[in-house]
Design an enzyme around this catalytic site. Structure first.
Site, PDB file in Angstrom:
ATOM      1  N   GLU A 158     -11.362  -0.858  -3.607  1.00  0.00           N
ATOM      2  CA  GLU A 158     -10.577  -0.331  -2.514  1.00  0.00           C
ATOM      3  C   GLU A 158      -9.187   0.524  -3.291  1.00  0.00           C
ATOM      4  O   GLU A 158      -8.826   1.069  -4.561  1.00  0.00           O
ATOM      5  CB  GLU A 158     -10.247  -1.186  -1.590  1.00  0.00           C
ATOM      6  CG  GLU A 158      -8.427  -2.014  -2.346  1.00  0.00           C
ATOM      7  CD  GLU A 158      -8.574  -2.941  -1.605  1.00  0.00           C
ATOM      8  OE1 GLU A 158      -9.439  -3.550  -0.653  1.00  0.00           O
ATOM      9  OE2 GLU A 158      -7.429  -3.790  -1.033  1.00  0.00           O
ATOM     10  N   ASP A 174       1.127  -1.093   0.127  1.00  0.00           N
ATOM     11  CA  ASP A 174       0.254  -0.328  -0.387  1.00  0.00           C
ATOM     12  C   ASP A 174       0.940   1.167  -0.243  1.00  0.00           C
ATOM     13  O   ASP A 174       0.404   2.213   0.871  1.00  0.00           O
ATOM     14  CB  ASP A 174      -1.254   0.260   1.050  1.00  0.00           C
ATOM     15  CG  ASP A 174      -1.811  -0.847   1.407  1.00  0.00           C
ATOM     16  OD1 ASP A 174      -2.191  -1.802   0.458  1.00  0.00           O
ATOM     17  OD2 ASP A 174      -2.071  -1.237   2.367  1.00  0.00           O
TER      18      ASP A 174
END
Length: 309
Positions: free
Chosen positions: A190, A20
């Site tokens: 997401e 991420d």
């Protein structure tokens, strides 16, 4: 640090399991702020990495720890920092809440330097409820040319955007009276990300399952930071000869240049544990019509690109 022009970063760009990644340029350095990729109980801290040239990276450990966030108890991930007014604001997800009855969501920390140490800015989550079906995870902060600050976030197939006040630690209201505006594009899962190029807003997000080989990135183009965002197509995905699960990224633009790099995580072919994710970097190119060319993921990474100061 100096590097010859022939040397490349290699992929992954630094050791360890991280995911991420958010990418920024702060104080003359490239910075990458990732999730420590491990089972939730072990995701109790954040590290960061900085570089002068995209090739040689230096690690800064424990820029924020769960022990310093009074309301966080299970996991912290998906950081997104930004600088404003000489301070650094760091947004992150914690606790993986499954309903409005649980404590957690998106927090915000603050520091005087890009390497921290960061401290809890408000002592509670900034966003702690489900609005429009969006799980409060995966924040991405973006400041537009006019100074307006936006925070994109979401999971469970829904994406919202909120406006931040000048203080960066409280929520503003849109002109239509909304606080939480849903901007979900087709196939959104997401990991939202926003950049601006030539007056157009490029909104990107992760598709597929983060633990699955099909994890990927798609994008939309809009004339507004709040959309509408009509999906154009995928720009980042697995290459069965190199790595799988390529997704959840950040972007670097070389200052003053139309030169772009995508920083993302992927899973090496040797790994089956879904937490074994590594941070990589590759070039991203635009077509003449403004669309994005599919990124070619590589083992080589990118050549040295010193920041001109």
């Amino acid at each position: 640090m100096t590097s010859s022009s022939s040397k490349t970063s290699g992929n992954p760009i630094f050791p360890g399991w991280y995911a991420d990644p958010e990418a920024r340029i702060f104080e003359g350095n490239y910075w990458i702020y990732p999730t420590y990729s491990a089972p939730y109980e072990q995701q109790a801290f954040f590290d960061a990495f900085y570089s002068k040239d995209l090739v040689e990276w230096t690690k800064v450990e424990n820029i924020l720890k769960m022990a310093d966030i009074s309301w966080a108890w299970r996991a912290m991930w998906a950081p997104s920092p930004i600088e404003r007014g000489g301070k650094y604001y760091y947004y992150f997800a914690a606790n993986d809440i499954q309903s409005d009855d649980e404590l957690g969501g998106i927090g915000v920390a603050v520091a005087d330097k890009p390497e921290g140490p960061f401290r809890d800015a408000i002592g509670r989550p900034l966003i702690d409820k489900f609005h429009h079906g969006a799980q409060p995870i995966d924040p991405h902060v973006y400041i537009d040319d006019d100074g307006s600050a936006y925070l994109y976030y979401g999971g469970w197939g829904h994406c919202n955007v909120v406006k931040l006040n000048e203080d960066m630690i409280s929520l503003d209201t849109f002109e239509d009276g909304e606080v939480y505006k849903e901007v979900t594009p087709e196939l959104f899962v997401e990991g939202p990300c926003m950049i601006k190029r030539g007056g157009s807003y490029y909104f990107m997000w992760a598709e597929g399952g983060w633990g699955q080989p099909d994890y990927s990135v798609a994008y939309a183009i809009s004339s507004s930071p709040i959309g509408p965002f009509e999906r154009v197509g995928k720009i980042l995905q697995q290459n069965p000869d190199i790595a799988t699960s390529a997704g959840h990224h950040g972007m670097i633009q070389i200052p003053g240049e139309d030169e772009w790099y995508i920083v993302y995580h992927r899973r090496p072919l040797t790994e089956t544990d879904r937490n074994h994710r590594a941070v990589c970097i590759d070039r991203m190119f635009f077509n003449e019509d403004g669309t994005i060319q599919p990124v070619q993921i590589t083992f080589e990474g990118v050549q040295a690109r010193p920041i001109q100061e």
